[in-house]
Scaffold this motif. Structure first.
Motif: not given
Length: 331
Positions: A51-55, A82-85, A118-120
């Motif tokens: 998932e994304a950590l930032r937009t 978006q962050a969390g997507c 920028g991601m997890r």
């Protein structure tokens, strides 16, 4: 003195056959503060997908190698996240919006990005079956949050119902809070345990300061008789009530062993409860069998010296059980 029953004998006969109550399945918020009936583990990898950590713009990092403002590189498509997507398949990084030039007909990257930036990644926060808490632990607020974040809709906890029937309103209010602090549920509905004021004033227990306290079992319900004076009530709750609630919740005491900072003297024949205050790396003991308001204000743990003990020297290790809800957390 010979007629008094030892603390161990009283507990043994009262708790013989006592088993932990049937667990309830509650949402993590309602379960907070109660004792887990089974180990709590992650049901799946967390996050389930990367998932994304930032937009920004999701990209494949290899597509950005060598990019610069002087030599921008085109990318196939602009995949805004978006962050969390969740990241789209094949994408392993998230560019900041400023790192993509969208002014022309073809989007261009002006800065390289490494894989994972920028991601997890899936499983970064925890892997399936990774433990969060053990059976017998009280579910804390943080663990409840982790359980909710992991998608656990319910968790199994034991909530023995305790009827508070103490004459003194202040004592009753304290006993209710103490019960909650140990995972019980104050309730008059089909109680598993009853706390009541002892009216017989009959010495039965070989426990200094709480000789009239008593624990018994009637028709499957534990009955704890507590002396009316506050200090004896506290001794009765700690020496008899705590192990009784532990039996009903299935909780396990985890005492902390520290050396005594000074000697403790005890007269044989009676069990003595000793309040302990953390002092450096050791325990500073109070006077055995003496419970004062000042000592309670400082107490963080307690220990019970058996009736055959004559005390302990300074430096001797002593296992202290946390005095939950009476004072501070052990540092």
């Amino acid at each position: 003195m010979a007629a008094l029953l030892t603390l161990d004998a009283c507990l043994s006969q009262a708790l013989s056959g006592t088993t932990a109550v049937v667990p309830d399945r509650l949402d993590p918020v309602r379960a907070t503060g109660h004792v887990l009936a089974s180990d709590l583990t992650l049901p799946h990898d967390l996050p389930v997908r990367s998932e994304a950590l930032r937009t920004g713009i999701a990209v494949a990092s290899l597509d950005t190698v060598g990019a610069s403002p002087q030599l921008p590189l085109p990318i196939p498509a602009v995949l805004r996240v978006q962050a969390g997507c969740d990241l789209p398949p094949g994408m392993d990084a998230v560019l900041a919006l400023d790192d993509v030039d969208l002014s022309g007909p073809v989007p261009q990257v002006i800065r390289p990005i490494g894989p994972g930036e920028g991601m997890r990644r899936a499983g970064h926060d925890g892997r399936a079956e990774q433990p969060l808490a053990q059976a017998g632990d009280r579910l804390g607020a943080l663990t409840a949050l982790l359980a909710a974040e992991a998608g656990l809709e319910t968790v199994p906890v034991r909530r023995p119902r305790v009827r508070i029937a103490l004459d003194d309103p202040a004592h009753a209010g304290f006993a209710a809070r103490w019960t909650l602090a140990l995972g019980g549920l104050p309730s008059d509905d089909a109680p598993n345990m009853v706390l009541r004021t002892d009216r017989d004033a009959l010495p039965r227990l070989a426990l200094t300061g709480a000789e009239t306290a008593w624990l018994s079992c009637h028709d499957g319900v534990l009955i704890l008789d507590l002396p009316p004076r506050f200090d004896a009530m506290i001794v009765g709750l700690l020496a008899l009530g705590r192990p009784a609630l532990a039996a009903l919740t299935g909780s396990t005491a985890r005492p902390l062993t520290r050396p005594l900072t000074r000697k403790v003297a005890s007269a044989p024949g009676m069990a003595d409860l000793v309040l302990l205050a953390a002092h450096g790396d050791g325990w500073r003991p109070g006077a055995p069998g003496l419970i004062t308001l000042a000592a309670l204000a400082q107490a963080q743990a307690f220990a019970i010296l058996p009736p055959d003990s004559e005390g302990l020297p300074a430096g001797a290790p002593l296992a202290g059980t946390p005095v939950i809800s009476l004072a501070h957390e052990i540092p």
